[in-house]
Design a protein around this motif. Structure first.
Motif, short mmCIF file in Angstrom:
data_model
loop_
_atom_site.label_atom_id
_atom_site.label_comp_id
_atom_site.label_asym_id
_atom_site.label_seq_id
_atom_site.Cartn_x
_atom_site.Cartn_y
_atom_site.Cartn_z
N GLY A 213 33.06 33.17 46.37
CA GLY A 213 34.01 34.60 46.50
C GLY A 213 35.39 34.54 46.78
O GLY A 213 36.21 35.12 46.32
N VAL B 12 32.96 38.59 51.17
CA VAL B 12 33.95 37.61 51.61
C VAL B 12 35.21 37.69 51.20
O VAL B 12 36.27 37.32 51.67
CB VAL B 12 33.32 36.16 51.36
CG1 VAL B 12 34.08 35.21 51.65
CG2 VAL B 12 31.79 36.12 52.02
N VAL C 96 30.09 34.21 39.62
CA VAL C 96 30.29 34.50 40.55
C VAL C 96 31.79 34.67 40.63
O VAL C 96 32.55 35.38 41.34
CB VAL C 96 29.71 34.04 42.05
CG1 VAL C 96 29.93 34.46 43.25
CG2 VAL C 96 28.24 33.69 41.94
N PRO D 295 29.67 37.58 47.67
CA PRO D 295 30.97 37.24 47.43
C PRO D 295 32.02 38.42 47.63
O PRO D 295 33.31 37.92 47.95
CB PRO D 295 30.83 36.95 46.00
CG PRO D 295 29.35 36.87 45.48
CD PRO D 295 28.65 37.41 46.70
N ILE E 226 35.93 43.36 39.36
CA ILE E 226 36.28 44.88 39.92
C ILE E 226 37.64 45.28 39.36
O ILE E 226 37.80 46.34 39.37
CB ILE E 226 35.88 44.47 41.25
CG1 ILE E 226 34.29 44.37 41.56
CG2 ILE E 226 36.05 45.91 41.95
CD1 ILE E 226 33.97 43.82 42.82
N TYR E 227 38.54 44.12 39.54
CA TYR E 227 39.67 44.67 39.69
C TYR E 227 40.13 45.36 38.19
O TYR E 227 40.63 46.32 37.88
CB TYR E 227 40.85 43.32 39.50
CG TYR E 227 42.30 43.53 39.44
CD1 TYR E 227 42.98 44.47 39.94
CD2 TYR E 227 42.53 42.75 38.08
CE1 TYR E 227 44.23 44.54 39.58
CE2 TYR E 227 43.99 42.78 37.85
CZ TYR E 227 44.69 43.89 38.63
OH TYR E 227 46.21 44.02 38.30
N ILE F 80 33.66 37.86 39.71
CA ILE F 80 33.20 38.91 40.14
C ILE F 80 34.33 39.77 40.60
O ILE F 80 34.60 40.93 39.99
CB ILE F 80 32.48 38.80 41.18
CG1 ILE F 80 30.83 38.51 40.81
CG2 ILE F 80 32.22 40.26 42.08
CD1 ILE F 80 29.63 38.59 41.61
N VAL F 81 35.21 39.35 41.32
CA VAL F 81 36.44 40.05 41.83
C VAL F 81 37.36 40.48 40.85
O VAL F 81 37.81 41.60 40.78
CB VAL F 81 36.99 39.25 43.14
CG1 VAL F 81 38.39 39.97 43.48
CG2 VAL F 81 36.08 38.83 44.18
#
Lengths: 199, 466, 232
Positions: A16, C125, A69, C122, A76-77, A72-73
């Motif tokens: 993360g 976090v 994983v 994730p 989303i962006y 993931i961020v």
């Protein structure tokens, strides 16, 4: 204890945080969108950072699913950055992350595999990221014009994007910078992280 | 409640931390047990073996058994252990997940799927018991280190686990925050919790710890009852290498006999400190002489760190002037002539070995000189190690060596003893004395009165402006 | 007035869509005004005056300054100005989302939507780590300012490489260390429990959420029709 090959709670946390750094790298690289010519280098700049982080993820969490994983961020962006472009970007990134996972399989200590997987992984910057401008050049440039970008600049962009072999150059340069990124990542790993006992 | 039977553990890697050997130990229900000893003596290994981080998170070799309530820790999955033990760790910054206090306190219950009514009930109860109602509803990022730790304690209590494991919970806290933690711990004892603590700072545990185990090189060498331990005489304490056992409320010692005379190296006149428009302190006035170690004490929030940042040229004073050797000095010049050891020294070490760290950015220093410098601060045997793999005290001494290599005239230290054991504290003290004797001016910001009395010639106390 | 996490996410996606469809500055300023209003209604600290001012400066540069400047200046600046201005609706929405949502609320909504811990952990976090990352960066920058790292290196490439290394290495080291510490704290609080977590901070979507979404959808459809209406 046997080293566990399944992702556990702590791995999700590590991934993360690295995923956040992945997104920050991408946002910082969007400085490249400052002018028409440098836009084309955005993917290459971002993939350098991604390459470094990719090596760290692979070494810190050598398990199946870590790269997914890790994506993931940024996904989303992408998703929030527009409906159609966002969904294609997010799905594309996840698919390529999956492909990278397949390349890595269970051999996550081999630098060659990591480099190959990273190059495949960053294809989303060069292939998916530039698809709109190369495949739908007219649509893309008309939109740019309609949004108020200077006519001369748009016509330069139109000329640039209609040279289709340039897409190949973009893909190759992104791959090269990913390679450079993984190389730097490897150096940082060896010189610092391993020596400091963190990985 | 907790039983160790001939338990040994080693981390498998060479020298990071040595592990423990042949531990036989039993801890009764409701007992409060303190483990003490120098850094790396194995006390946190014991704690990790109780809360299950060993063997579930940290890999290594183990022999013998550890059990809680007759169930072997090794065989219970981590999420089941979480119902038996709750932990509070050393670093307040890196043990919370939620951005708001309430969710943070009930987090372990959420993970277990406890109903919302039950959570609310327990949250209210804990908030009342520990007197932290004023924190509820705040963001975690607004809290001070001490308040973050209070939240972590509340979370541990709310989880309902009968065993509470505390790994140096006060390492980074000032005296008033430690007082609050003490109150909380007394409440926990009253509620019948079994408490296991590893600590360097011992004074605050007087009257709380029932049993004290002293550890050396991975073994329990001596065990005391709380009463006997806290009535130990000063010489035995120092030979055991322990921090002081009774607390003090202020500075009692006479200022050092060595008077500092001559021209001051640093003069601060009429300083107003703060960020943007909010003034934290105004009218700060003092001078520092050559060869002097000046202590700046005061509670959290009084602007101690802001004062250091202003002096060092990282931020501009809102008012007033700072002069070096009688001449006003601007920010850039101050950055050049001031060396700083930051509170979190991790951020200022960049290189891949201690030796290279000394040479980095100091073209005048070659490897030979670097070795000599490292020898002076007692790091000769680790000169090849990676700076980030050193212990806290070693990192600080390395940062001091670097400041010396870049011939900084005035050294600033921000909370140098947070989390250090007695031996590291003494060695930081020796290095500082040595530097002062060479004629450097040194300013130490600290809330650790034991250390302040040991090293400083003179004190300034900063009080909160309101 | 705080809205649900899901509303903010939908709002972000829709405003990004509007930004790419719409070419009329009047519509855009309308959207921006309503978003700023939403920020103002959200309570203290959400509306950022400097951000709003930057937007105004960008709009004025594009429509007042650039037309009177020589062509060369327009060529150099227009892409930058237009792209940044175009990104503002998304940026303002992200500020709305970030400042109004606690990590626990976000996890709660996602968990209620049936998304597993593999995604919520994730993401939670990452969001919780944003301020920490910023703080770490500031500490490193301070440390670098106190020390002339590149002194004695004359080769400009080596200087860049050295700076790059000195910024990145402590950042990685401290992030990885924090991630280990966070993981220890998380695991010892039962994050791996297979039971379905309960969510103290879950609130179902309310009337104001639906109204906001419908309004935003209406604006998006309007932008779409304005762009492609003639072709249909």
């Amino acid at each position: 204890m046997e080293p566990n090959t399944k992702m556990q709670g702590k791995d999700y946390i590590t991934c993360g945080i690295l995923s956040l750094m992945n997104m920050v790298g991408m946002i910082l690289s969007s400085v490249m969108n400052i002018s028409g010519y440098t836009t084309i280098l955005y993917g290459a700049a971002a993939s350098f950072f991604v390459g470094i982080l990719f090596v760290i993820v692979c070494c810190k969490v050598p398990k199946f699913g870590a790269i997914l994983v890790f994506t993931i961020v940024p996904c989303i962006y992408f998703f929030t950055s527009g409906l159609i472009e966002g969904i294609t970007g997010a799905v594309g990134a996840l698919l390529l992350a999956f492909a990278a996972e397949l390349i890595l399989k269970n051999k996550r200590d081999s630098m060659k595999r990591i480099t190959a997987a990273a190059i495949v992984y960053t294809l989303y910057m060069s292939v998916i990221g530039s698809a709109e401008s190369f495949l739908f050049t007219d649509y893309y440039c008309d939109a740019a014009l309609a949004h108020g970008i200077n006519e001369t600049v748009v016509s330069q962009m139109r000329d640039m994007y209609s040279v289709k072999p340039l897409w190949l150059v973009v893909i190759v340069s992104t791959a090269l910078l990913t390679f450079a990124g993984t190389y730097v990542g490897k150096l940082i790993m060896r010189k610092h992280l391993k020596k400091a006992g963190i990985i | 409640m907790i039983k160790f039977i001939d338990y040994s553990f080693s981390y498998g890697t060479e020298d990071t931390e040595s592990g423990v050997q042949n531990i036989d130990l039993s801890i009764r229900r409701g007992e409060c047990v303190l483990f003490c000893g120098a850094s790396g003596c194995g006390k946190s290994t014991i704690l990790k073996s109780i809360n299950g981080l060993i063997p579930h998170l940290v890999p290594g070799q183990s022999k013998g058994s550890v059990s809680i309530d007759n169930r072997s820790v090794k065989d219970i999955p981590m999420y089941e252990i979480a119902k038996l033990t709750a932990s509070v760790f050393q670093n307040p910054k890196s043990q919370f997940f939620n951005t708001d206090v309430e969710s943070e306190i009930v987090y372990s219950l959420e993970n277990r799927g406890v109903s919302v009514q039950e959570m609310d009930k327990r949250l209210d109860d804990a908030a009342k018991r520990f007197r932290i109602e004023h924190l509820l509803g705040k963001s975690m990022f607004e809290l001070s280190g001490g308040e973050k730790q209070q939240t972590a304690f509340a979370g541990a209590f709310v989880s309902g686990a009968p065993v509470i494991v505390l790994d140096e919970p006060t390492a980074n806290l000032d005296i008033s925050a430690i007082d609050n933690i003490r109150t909380i711990l007394l409440e926990m004892k009253k509620a019948g919790k079994t408490i296991v603590i590893a600590e360097h700072r011992l004074a605050w545990l007087h009257g709380i710890a029932d049993t004290v185990h002293y550890m050396e090189c991975g073994k329990i060498t001596e065990s005391f009852s709380g009463e006997v331990f806290f009535s130990m005489d000063e010489d035995t304490r120092k030979t055991l290498g322990l921090r002081e056992l009774s607390r003090r409320d202020g500075v009692t010692a006479e200022p050092s006999a060595k008077t500092c005379s001559g021209e001051p190296v640093l003069e601060a006149d009429n300083l107003a400190l703060g960020y943007k428009k909010s003034i934290i302190q105004s009218d700060v006035k003092f001078s520092l002489y050559k060869g002097e170690i000046l202590g700046i004490v005061g509670i959290n929030g009084a602007g101690k760190t802001t004062l250091l940042r202003t002096l060092s040229g990282l931020i501009r004073p809102l008012e007033g002037k700072i002069s070096l050797n009688g001449k006003p000095a601007g920010e850039q010049e101050r950055r050049k002539r001031f060396g700083m050891v930051m509170q979190d020294v991790n951020y200022q070490l960049f290189s891949d070995s201690c030796e290279n760290e000394c040479c980095l950015g100091n073209p005048g220093t070659d490897n030979e000189m670097a070795k000599k410098l490292l020898g002076e601060v007692g790091l000769a045997d680790v000169s090849e190690r990676h700076p980030q793999s050193l212990s806290g005290g070693q990192k600080q001494r390395l940062a001091l060596a670097v400041s010396k290599a870049s011939s900084k005239e005035i050294l600033l230290l921000d909370e140098p003893t947070s989390g250090l054991d007695y031996a590291s504290m003494v060695s930081v003290h020796k290095v500082l004395r040595g530097l002062a004797d060479e004629g450097k001016g040194i300013i130490v910001v600290t809330h650790d009165m034991e250390f302040a009395e040991m090293v400083c010639n003179r004190f300034i106390c900063l009080c909160r402006a309101d | 007035m705080k809205l649900d996490v899901r509303t903010y996410i939908i709002l972000t996606v829709l405003s990004a869509t509007c930004a790419s469809l719409n070419t009329d500055i009047r519509v855009e300023t309308g959207i921006m005004l309503s978003l700023f209003l939403l920020q103002l209604l959200s309570g203290r600290g959400v509306f950022m005056p400097k951000l709003a001012l930057t937007y105004v400066i960008f709009v004025l540069t594009e429509y007042v300054l650039l037309p009177v400047l020589p062509e060369a200046a327009d060529m150099i600046l227009s892409m930058f100005v237009v792209n940044v201005r175009n990104f503002f609706p998304v940026l303002v929405c992200i500020v709305l989302l970030y400042k109004n949502t606690r990590v626990s609320e976000m996890s709660a909504s996602l968990t209620q939507m049936g998304i597993s811990r593999k995604v919520t952990v994730p993401v939670a976090v990452a969001i919780r780590y944003i301020p920490t990352l910023k703080e770490e960066w500031e500490h490193i920058r301070d440390a670098m300012r106190m020390r002339s790292i590149t002194a004695g290196i004359t080769n400009p490439f080596k200087r860049i490489a050295c700076k790059f290394e000195c910024y990145l290495v402590p950042l990685f080291v401290s992030s990885l260390k924090s991630s280990d510490e966070l993981a220890a704290a998380a695991v010892s609080r039962g994050i791996e429990n297979p039971a379905k977590p309960s969510c103290r901070n879950y609130r179902p979507m309310g009337m104001r959420d639906y109204v906001t979404i419908v309004l935003a959808l209406a604006v998006t459809v309007m932008c779409f029709l304005q762009r492609y209406g003639r072709q249909i």
